[in-house]
Write an enzyme that holds these catalytic residues in place. Structure first.
Site, PDB file in Angstrom:
ATOM      1  N   LYS A  80       0.813  -1.216   0.000  1.00 40.16           N
ATOM      2  CA  LYS A  80       0.000   0.000   0.000  1.00 40.16           C
ATOM      3  C   LYS A  80       0.849   1.269   0.000  1.00 40.16           C
ATOM      4  CE  LYS A  80      -0.723   0.197   5.045  1.00 40.16           C
ATOM      5  NZ  LYS A  80      -0.147   1.517   5.287  1.00 40.16           N
ATOM      6  N   ASP A  81       2.141   1.159   0.325  1.00 43.15           N
ATOM      7  CA  ASP A  81       3.028   2.319   0.319  1.00 43.15           C
ATOM      8  C   ASP A  81       3.661   2.568  -1.041  1.00 43.15           C
ATOM      9  OD1 ASP A  81       2.600   2.852   2.991  1.00 43.15           O
ATOM     10  OD2 ASP A  81       4.353   1.731   3.686  1.00 43.15           O
ATOM     11  N   ARG A 138      -8.009   8.507   2.635  1.00 45.72           N
ATOM     12  CA  ARG A 138      -8.979   7.492   2.204  1.00 45.72           C
ATOM     13  C   ARG A 138      -9.902   7.116   3.351  1.00 45.72           C
ATOM     14  NH1 ARG A 138      -9.221   2.463   3.595  1.00 45.72           N
ATOM     15  NH2 ARG A 138      -7.133   2.544   4.498  1.00 45.72           N
ATOM     16  N   ARG A 139      -9.326   6.847   4.525  1.00 48.32           N
ATOM     17  CA  ARG A 139     -10.146   6.469   5.682  1.00 48.32           C
ATOM     18  C   ARG A 139     -11.062   7.610   6.104  1.00 48.32           C
ATOM     19  NH1 ARG A 139      -4.859   3.893   8.439  1.00 48.32           N
ATOM     20  NH2 ARG A 139      -5.041   1.758   7.636  1.00 48.32           N
ATOM     21  N   ARG A 156       0.831  10.227  13.048  1.00 48.52           N
ATOM     22  CA  ARG A 156       1.981   9.646  12.352  1.00 48.52           C
ATOM     23  C   ARG A 156       2.790   8.827  13.345  1.00 48.52           C
ATOM     24  NH1 ARG A 156       4.497  12.081   8.044  1.00 48.52           N
ATOM     25  NH2 ARG A 156       5.829  10.243   8.160  1.00 48.52           N
ATOM     26  N   ARG A 162       1.921   5.129  17.812  1.00 51.70           N
ATOM     27  CA  ARG A 162       0.509   5.496  17.694  1.00 51.70           C
ATOM     28  C   ARG A 162      -0.302   4.921  18.864  1.00 51.70           C
ATOM     29  NH1 ARG A 162      -1.068   5.614  11.250  1.00 51.70           N
ATOM     30  NH2 ARG A 162       0.962   6.271  10.495  1.00 51.70           N
ATOM     31  N   CYS A 249      -0.689  10.756  -5.193  1.00 48.59           N
ATOM     32  CA  CYS A 249      -0.361  10.443  -3.810  1.00 48.59           C
ATOM     33  C   CYS A 249      -1.467  10.905  -2.879  1.00 48.59           C
ATOM     34  CB  CYS A 249       0.949  11.121  -3.406  1.00 48.59           C
ATOM     35  SG  CYS A 249       2.340  10.689  -4.469  1.00 48.59           S
TER      36      CYS A 249
END
Length: 315
Positions: A80-81, A138-139, A156, A162, A249
């Protein structure tokens, strides 16, 4: 035979992924490996907004440069990166079997939950305007529709950082990838998975992708021994969606492919940043048509009006 040099970021999750690839190569191809830790721009700019510093490529650029220069033989990434377009001369040569692709709600360790509660029920239990930590447009775009009273704040750092911020009270809950939590032994911190129909995952989420030079036949032969064909087809379809939509991006694009018997089902969404607009397409085709499936779904989204939504996001 010389050792294969594996380029990787130095985070706990990245090292887990690279070590897993090394172990699989040792078992399947008898090739010995050594890890080469590379610090990326994304690792250095831990507090920057990804959309302003280069998006996903900030996590792979330096590693890909080392690959092109021959300093490493292969690179291990969270799929996904990876940007939709790879540099000339590089290919994704293998992927490992996919872990859970869904997002997950994570509550503070001090908060008890009841078995069977859905993600939406858990969010509602955190008050009228819960503070949700998420670094993904997106979320936020999709979950703003499902949880209209929630307040979304960027977060981040690696998984451990986190979780510490959450437990210290900086957020009421986090939205994280279930795959990363499971791989690092934090399955117990998943309060509830987010249904993929409520929030379609990021293209490639839960997939470990291995990149190498297209002309390095020896390394590609070794990587072929660990490639998972079903996961590979799903990733091809999901990445084709992003490429056909114009790449870019930090765009609010979700795509998830799943195998249904011998056919590949693909659902994808494009949303406005505030979630006020959301387009969805779903198509099923033979698994051998993965690339075409992604293009068909993307073209359907464009026909529905995805172009102006994405252009507004880019600008």
């Amino acid at each position: 035979m010389t050792r294969l040099k594996i380029g990787t970021r130095g985070s706990e999750l990245a090292l887990w992924q690279a070590n897993t690839v090394a172990a699989e190569l040792g078992k399947r191809s008898s090739r010995e490996c050594e890890l080469v830790i590379i610090t990326t721009t994304g690792d250095r700019l831990t507090h920057a907004d990804l959309s302003t510093v280069g998006g996903k490529r900030v996590f792979v650029k330096e590693i890909e440069q080392a690959l092109i220069q021959g300093d490493i033989d292969l690179a291990v990434h969270s799929a996904k990166d990876m940007p939709a377009e790879l540099p000339d001369g590089l290919v994704i040569a293998a992927v490992l079997p996919r872990e859970d692709p869904r997002d997950a709600v994570v509550l503070p360790a001090s908060v008890s939950t009841q078995d069977g509660q859905t993600a939406t029920e858990l969010v509602a239990s955190q008050g009228p305007e819960p503070c949700v930590g998420s670094g993904s447009v997106r979320r936020v775009a999709q979950l703003s529709r499902a949880w209209p009273t929630a307040r979304f704040q960027p977060v981040r750092g690696n998984v451990g950082t986190r979780l510490r911020k959450l437990d210290e009270g900086a957020y009421d809950l986090l939205i994280l990838a279930a795959a990363g939590l499971k791989r690092l032994g934090f399955s117990h911190r998943i309060s509830a998975p987010v249904d993929e129909n409520i929030c379609v995952p990021s293209p490639g989420q839960g997939i470990i992708a291995i990149e190498t030079r297209a002309d390095d036949r020896c390394t590609r032969n070794a990587l072929a021994t660990i490639n998972d064909p079903a996961t590979d087809a799903g990733l091809v379809a999901e990445r084709a969606v992003v490429a056909a939509l114009g790449g870019g991006c930090q765009l609010p694009i979700g795509a998830l492919a799943s195998l249904r018997k011998d056919r590949l089902h693909l659902q994808a969404v494009v949303a406005s940043l505030d979630g006020s607009q959301l387009l969805r397409r779903e198509v099923t085709m033979p698994i051998t048509s993965a690339q075409a499936l992604g293009v068909v779904v993307a073209n359907g989204l464009l026909a529905d009006g995805a172009g102006p939504i994405l252009e507004a996001t880019r600008s």
